[in-house]
Motif scaffolding. Structure first.
Motif, mmCIF file in Angstrom:
data_model
loop_
_atom_site.group_PDB
_atom_site.id
_atom_site.type_symbol
_atom_site.label_atom_id
_atom_site.label_comp_id
_atom_site.label_asym_id
_atom_site.label_seq_id
_atom_site.Cartn_x
_atom_site.Cartn_y
_atom_site.Cartn_z
ATOM 1 N N LEU A 6 0.825 -1.212 0.000
ATOM 2 C CA LEU A 6 0.000 0.000 0.000
ATOM 3 C C LEU A 6 0.855 1.257 0.000
ATOM 4 N N PHE A 7 2.066 1.178 0.564
ATOM 5 C CA PHE A 7 2.979 2.318 0.536
ATOM 6 C C PHE A 7 3.281 2.705 -0.907
ATOM 7 N N TYR A 8 3.559 1.702 -1.742
ATOM 8 C CA TYR A 8 3.878 1.978 -3.143
ATOM 9 C C TYR A 8 2.637 2.413 -3.924
ATOM 10 N N VAL A 9 1.469 1.929 -3.502
ATOM 11 C CA VAL A 9 0.218 2.402 -4.114
ATOM 12 C C VAL A 9 0.037 3.891 -3.837
ATOM 13 N N ILE A 10 0.309 4.298 -2.595
ATOM 14 C CA ILE A 10 0.192 5.719 -2.240
ATOM 15 C C ILE A 10 1.174 6.560 -3.036
ATOM 16 N N LEU A 11 2.434 6.087 -3.147
ATOM 17 C CA LEU A 11 3.417 6.821 -3.950
ATOM 18 C C LEU A 11 2.948 6.958 -5.393
ATOM 19 N N LEU A 78 6.992 10.566 3.719
ATOM 20 C CA LEU A 78 6.557 9.171 3.714
ATOM 21 C C LEU A 78 7.750 8.214 3.705
ATOM 22 N N SER A 79 8.723 8.504 2.846
ATOM 23 C CA SER A 79 9.823 7.573 2.617
ATOM 24 C C SER A 79 10.811 7.504 3.769
ATOM 25 N N PHE A 80 11.001 8.628 4.469
ATOM 26 C CA PHE A 80 12.025 8.678 5.521
ATOM 27 C C PHE A 80 11.436 8.651 6.934
ATOM 28 N N GLY A 81 10.209 8.152 7.053
ATOM 29 C CA GLY A 81 9.646 7.907 8.373
ATOM 30 C C GLY A 81 9.140 9.127 9.110
ATOM 31 N N GLY A 82 8.667 10.124 8.383
ATOM 32 C CA GLY A 82 8.161 11.336 9.025
ATOM 33 C C GLY A 82 6.945 11.076 9.901
ATOM 34 N N PHE A 83 6.017 10.287 9.382
ATOM 35 C CA PHE A 83 4.808 9.987 10.158
ATOM 36 C C PHE A 83 5.135 9.112 11.373
ATOM 37 N N GLU A 84 6.096 8.217 11.203
ATOM 38 C CA GLU A 84 6.525 7.380 12.328
ATOM 39 C C GLU A 84 7.145 8.241 13.426
ATOM 40 N N TRP A 85 7.957 9.213 13.018
ATOM 41 C CA TRP A 85 8.597 10.111 13.996
ATOM 42 C C TRP A 85 7.545 10.899 14.775
ATOM 43 N N VAL A 86 6.545 11.442 14.050
ATOM 44 C CA VAL A 86 5.475 12.201 14.717
ATOM 45 C C VAL A 86 4.686 11.288 15.645
ATOM 46 N N ASP A 87 4.442 10.055 15.197
ATOM 47 C CA ASP A 87 3.679 9.105 16.015
ATOM 48 C C ASP A 87 4.442 8.751 17.290
ATOM 49 N N ALA A 316 1.113 1.620 5.787
ATOM 50 C CA ALA A 316 1.332 2.204 4.465
ATOM 51 C C ALA A 316 1.994 3.576 4.538
ATOM 52 N N ILE A 317 1.798 4.295 5.640
ATOM 53 C CA ILE A 317 2.446 5.605 5.789
ATOM 54 C C ILE A 317 3.668 5.513 6.697
ATOM 55 N N GLY A 318 4.089 4.288 6.982
ATOM 56 C CA GLY A 318 5.318 4.094 7.740
ATOM 57 C C GLY A 318 5.166 4.083 9.241
ATOM 58 N N VAL A 319 3.951 4.025 9.751
ATOM 59 C CA VAL A 319 3.722 4.004 11.202
ATOM 60 C C VAL A 319 3.687 2.549 11.659
ATOM 61 N N SER A 320 4.612 2.183 12.555
ATOM 62 C CA SER A 320 4.772 0.788 12.946
ATOM 63 C C SER A 320 3.683 0.296 13.893
#
Length: 410
Positions: A6-11, A78-87, A316-320
């Motif tokens: 889904l990550f690649y679908v979003i891209l 998305l690619s470098f974990g921005g959403f994960e960092w915020v989460d 899909a947005i990198g949030v683990s």
């Protein structure tokens, strides 16, 4: 973190949408060299026409830069974990679902606002200033941004809290309750937007007694349109561009005129513009648009309910760690192609309704002053007189000026 499919679908969605958008912009820009339509030669001289084309060209170049920046930033985030960092930052502050969602979206919205501020500033104080439109002071600009942010926090935060409460208490059926809540909010805003929201940004005053008010009231009486509220808004404190709009239902319905409209048009032209707005009401366009908006909202929320519990949407947005707030962001990105389709339908309906409102004004008042008013307003705003048909189909909620004039003269 390993990326899922889904990550690649979003891209792919982001890149394809950007390329399609830029292709349409390119097609439209090629029309900037078109000759002045003969029907408009009585209003635009060659220098004025070239100025309008140059204004469109300037906005096109600015759009290429701002849209490109937005795309690159989103892909990098998305690619470098921005959403994960915020989460992770959010989870270090609280583990409660509602505060987590509020902080998560608060950080993202703050970052977006800060990064978008230079572009907004340049648009207002460089481009609009260069072409003589801008009347906004820097204090008004900052005040508008601050008020808009507060409104977003209060309204958006309140809706988000109720969303999560419905989700926690009703599970997969939360979309039904959320739809009811959003529908109530949409109806409330449609009713009281001019009374509650507009005064936060602009001053509204009742139209003074005189010839113009009498002409408007006489026309309204002739077509059986009960009208008690006619207001003038101080649009000139931000821009020289003019407008008029209809809002509300029942006793809350009102017509609002920009002070720039009153200054730029003759009395008959103003009444013709208002006849067009009354046409929207008489042809039930307000009700139809509202119903379509509510149905579209219901469809979106139903599809959201099918995806919100799938961990893959958060991943899909990198949030683990899957969550409601991460899934909401992932869903918004995945749903955007459907939003494009519903947007096309809404724009098609809107253009059709504009022709019908013009016909109503032509039948109940007069086509000539409406034609001249449209020409003046187009000239005043340096609008694109020769847009590409494909661009019109995708982006325009109103028919191009030349099509409206030909329809009114038919």
């Amino acid at each position: 973190m390993e990326k899922n499919s889904l990550f690649y679908v979003i891209l792919a969605i982001l890149v394809v949408q950007y390329l399609v958008h830029q292709y349409l912009e390119h097609l439209n820009a090629k029309r900037f060299k078109s000759s002045l339509p003969s029907e408009l030669a009585d209003v635009f001289d060659e220098d004025e026409y070239q100025k309008s084309q140059q204004y469109q060209r300037t906005n096109y170049k600015f759009g290429v830069i701002s849209d490109g920046f937005s795309l690159v930033l989103t892909i990098c985030f998305l690619s470098f974990g921005g959403f994960e960092w915020v989460d992770q930052l959010t989870r270090s502050i609280t583990k409660d679902m509602i505060p987590m969602a509020l902080i998560f979206f608060g950080i993202i919205m703050l970052g977006s606002a800060v990064l978008g501020l230079p572009f907004s500033y340049y648009q207002t104080f460089v481009i609009e200033e260069r072409y003589g439109f801008n009347k906004t002071t820097k204090s008004t600009f900052l005040s508008d941004k601050l008020k808009g942010a507060i409104l977003s926090i209060v309204l958006g935060g309140g809706i988000l809290i109720l969303f999560i409460l419905f989700y926690q208490s009703t599970g997969s059926n939360f979309w039904v309750y959320a739809w009811g809540m959003v529908s109530a909010i949409i109806l409330f805003i449609n009713l009281f937007y001019s009374r509650l929201i507009v005064p936060l940004f602009n001053k509204q005053t009742p139209l003074q007694n005189g010839s113009l008010k009498s002409s408007i009231e006489n026309y309204a009486q002739q077509v059986g349109f009960e009208l008690q509220n006619i207001f003038v808004i101080d649009g000139s404190k931000r821009s020289t561009k003019a407008n008029a709009y209809f809002s509300g239902f029942g006793k809350e319905k009102r017509i609002t005129l920009f002070d720039t409209l009153i200054n730029d048009l003759t009395e008959d032209e103003i009444v013709a513009v208002l006849a067009h707005e009354v046409g929207h009401y008489k042809r039930k366009h307000i009700i139809v648009n509202l119903i379509v908006s509510l149905l579209t909202t219901g469809l979106t929320l139903f599809i959201l309910s099918l995806f919100i519990n799938h961990p893959e949407v958060s991943l899909a947005i990198g949030v683990s760690t899957p969550s409601f707030h991460a899934a909401l962001v992932g869903f918004a990105l995945l749903y955007s192609p459907i939003s494009e389709i519903t947007g096309l339908i809404m724009n098609y309906l809107s253009r059709k309704f504009e022709f019908q409102a013009d016909d109503f004004a032509k039948t109940t008042f007069d086509a000539t002053p409406l034609v001249t008013s449209l020409k003046k307003l187009s000239k005043k705003s340096l609008s694109n007189l020769t847009p590409h048909p494909a661009y019109v189909f995708v982006h325009y909620s109103h028919p191009p000026l030349i099509e409206r004039i030909r329809n009114l003269k038919a």
